[in-house]
Design a protein around this motif. Sequence first.
Motif, PDB file in Angstrom:
ATOM      1  N   SER A  28       0.846  -1.200   0.000  1.00 32.54           N
ATOM      2  CA  SER A  28       0.000   0.000   0.000  1.00 32.54           C
ATOM      3  C   SER A  28       0.881   1.249   0.000  1.00 32.54           C
ATOM      4  CB  SER A  28      -0.913  -0.008   1.223  1.00 32.54           C
ATOM      5  OG  SER A  28      -1.616   1.209   1.314  1.00 32.54           O
ATOM      6  N   TRP A  29       1.013   1.893  -1.151  1.00 26.79           N
ATOM      7  CA  TRP A  29       1.787   3.139  -1.225  1.00 26.79           C
ATOM      8  C   TRP A  29       1.041   4.266  -0.495  1.00 26.79           C
ATOM      9  CZ3 TRP A  29       3.743   3.248  -7.021  1.00 26.79           C
ATOM     10  CH2 TRP A  29       4.717   2.248  -7.171  1.00 26.79           C
ATOM     11  N   LYS A  30      -0.272   4.132  -0.359  1.00 22.12           N
ATOM     12  CA  LYS A  30      -1.061   5.145   0.339  1.00 22.12           C
ATOM     13  C   LYS A  30      -0.598   5.265   1.799  1.00 22.12           C
ATOM     14  CE  LYS A  30      -5.187   4.043   1.616  1.00 22.12           C
ATOM     15  NZ  LYS A  30      -6.636   3.678   1.583  1.00 22.12           N
ATOM     16  N   HIS A  31      -0.329   4.137   2.430  1.00 17.83           N
ATOM     17  CA  HIS A  31       0.130   4.150   3.820  1.00 17.83           C
ATOM     18  C   HIS A  31       1.576   4.648   3.923  1.00 17.83           C
ATOM     19  CE1 HIS A  31      -3.415   1.553   4.205  1.00 17.83           C
ATOM     20  NE2 HIS A  31      -3.423   1.888   5.482  1.00 17.83           N
ATOM     21  N   VAL A  41      11.950  13.330   8.929  1.00 17.76           N
ATOM     22  CA  VAL A  41      13.187  12.657   8.509  1.00 17.76           C
ATOM     23  C   VAL A  41      12.949  11.984   7.160  1.00 17.76           C
ATOM     24  CG1 VAL A  41      13.971  12.294  10.885  1.00 17.76           C
ATOM     25  CG2 VAL A  41      12.564  10.549   9.751  1.00 17.76           C
ATOM     26  N   PRO A  42      14.016  11.667   6.420  1.00 16.67           N
ATOM     27  CA  PRO A  42      13.851  10.987   5.127  1.00 16.67           C
ATOM     28  C   PRO A  42      13.163   9.634   5.281  1.00 16.67           C
ATOM     29  CG  PRO A  42      16.065  11.866   5.358  1.00 16.67           C
ATOM     30  CD  PRO A  42      15.417  12.014   6.692  1.00 16.67           C
ATOM     31  N   VAL A  43      12.330   9.297   4.288  1.00 16.77           N
ATOM     32  CA  VAL A  43      11.608   8.024   4.292  1.00 16.77           C
ATOM     33  C   VAL A  43      11.917   7.275   3.000  1.00 16.77           C
ATOM     34  CG1 VAL A  43       9.324   6.923   4.281  1.00 16.77           C
ATOM     35  CG2 VAL A  43       9.739   8.909   5.733  1.00 16.77           C
ATOM     36  N   PHE A  44      12.178   5.972   3.133  1.00 18.17           N
ATOM     37  CA  PHE A  44      12.372   5.107   1.970  1.00 18.17           C
ATOM     38  C   PHE A  44      11.169   4.175   1.863  1.00 18.17           C
ATOM     39  CE2 PHE A  44      17.117   4.946   0.715  1.00 18.17           C
ATOM     40  CZ  PHE A  44      17.200   6.329   0.803  1.00 18.17           C
ATOM     41  N   ALA A  45      10.714   3.929   0.638  1.00 20.32           N
ATOM     42  CA  ALA A  45       9.572   3.038   0.401  1.00 20.32           C
ATOM     43  C   ALA A  45      10.068   1.664  -0.044  1.00 20.32           C
ATOM     44  CB  ALA A  45       8.651   3.626  -0.660  1.00 20.32           C
ATOM     45  N   ASN A  46       9.293   0.647   0.288  1.00 23.37           N
ATOM     46  CA  ASN A  46       9.623  -0.731  -0.118  1.00 23.37           C
ATOM     47  C   ASN A  46       8.319  -1.443  -0.475  1.00 23.37           C
ATOM     48  OD1 ASN A  46      10.838  -3.129  -0.578  1.00 23.37           O
ATOM     49  ND2 ASN A  46      11.493  -3.523   1.517  1.00 23.37           N
ATOM     50  N   GLY A  47       8.293  -2.095  -1.642  1.00 25.75           N
ATOM     51  CA  GLY A  47       7.103  -2.824  -2.062  1.00 25.75           C
ATOM     52  C   GLY A  47       6.647  -2.432  -3.451  1.00 25.75           C
ATOM     53  N   ARG A  57       7.874   5.934 -10.270  1.00 19.85           N
ATOM     54  CA  ARG A  57       6.465   6.187 -10.006  1.00 19.85           C
ATOM     55  C   ARG A  57       6.182   6.224  -8.499  1.00 19.85           C
ATOM     56  NH1 ARG A  57       1.981   2.770  -9.937  1.00 19.85           N
ATOM     57  NH2 ARG A  57       3.311   0.991 -10.479  1.00 19.85           N
ATOM     58  N   CYS A  58       6.882   5.339  -7.742  1.00 18.69           N
ATOM     59  CA  CYS A  58       6.692   5.295  -6.291  1.00 18.69           C
ATOM     60  C   CYS A  58       7.153   6.607  -5.645  1.00 18.69           C
ATOM     61  CB  CYS A  58       7.463   4.111  -5.701  1.00 18.69           C
ATOM     62  SG  CYS A  58       7.316   3.944  -3.925  1.00 18.69           S
ATOM     63  N   ILE A  59       8.301   7.130  -6.080  1.00 14.66           N
ATOM     64  CA  ILE A  59       8.804   8.395  -5.538  1.00 14.66           C
ATOM     65  C   ILE A  59       7.841   9.528  -5.850  1.00 14.66           C
ATOM     66  CG2 ILE A  59      10.654  10.110  -5.771  1.00 14.66           C
ATOM     67  CD1 ILE A  59      12.600   7.778  -6.199  1.00 14.66           C
TER      68      ILE A  59
END
Length: 328
Positions: A28-31, A41-47, A57-59
């Motif tokens: 869930s990119w929404k979460h 602080v910086p956040v990295f996404a995974n999934g 697209r995720c960024i």
Amino acid sequence: MLESAGAQLITVHGRTRDQKGPLTGLASWKHIKAVKEAVSVPVFANGNIQYLRDADRCIEETGVEGVMSAEGHLTNPALFAGVNPTVWDIGIEYLDLVNEYPCPTSYVRGHLFKMLHHCFQIRSNFDLREVIAKSSDISDFRKVLLDLKTRYEDFHTGKAEWQEPKELEIFKLNFPPWICQPYVRPPPEEYLEKMRQIREEEKKREKVEVAPLKREGEEILSKRKQKKLERNPYKTFSKARADCVLCLVCRNPAGTKCGYVLCRQCCKDKAFKENLDCVGHKIYVKTNRAKAKEKYGDKLKEKICDANGNSAESRIEEEKETTAAKES
């Protein structure tokens, strides 16, 4: 909470803890976006990162500073380069790095299985899969990659026409199997439906009464023997002795060569109590005691006396008298 505790970077895996294995599903990119908006602080996404365009697209959708990839990166180590190389090119490059920076062979085997996953679903490549699974020599792994190159290079260069085998139809691949690409799991709904069908088939099989296994010239076999027979149809079983003589004490089958018409355990008890030998059961209590007496003499008598000072011979005599009194 993490930020106030001193975290300088947060990575968010956009799935619940129940979303794993066959139930992984989509992240869930929404979460992830909600976490990004809640902290400074910086956040990295995974999934959901299967191609480089997914990372871009995720960024864009979540506003994170970076992305991470696990499974997609294992099947295509060149994911962040935006290319899809052949499995033999990326595999040989990987093995060159292994030679330069050694690691346990099990790690190498696991990484190669990920990169070669789609190739190893083809039945004609099962021999190469067996080599990767059983060998512990890096040179054997390199030979497997070269063999794959030999088998598929003509298809890759267009010299031969490729026809996808039936084994690969369920994967719905975007590229031929020798090209590094993501492994796409079936949706959780499909997996749950498949498991439901399997359970129903098992229930149907349980309701069907299966006749006990029986071979020509044999009686119906026990469940234990039936299981053994399923594993090895040619297994033979010792046949029960017909009209065998029963032990005079416990009524179990007596030894065929026992002079006292007893089973082994009863014969052993009798021999110890009455100082006897049984050639049929190879029980030599009397003989062994005589040898011990001859060898150790008085020392043995001292050792075998009981707490009251009675010797073994006197105890045997007492037991004989007690037995005779009971019989009379």
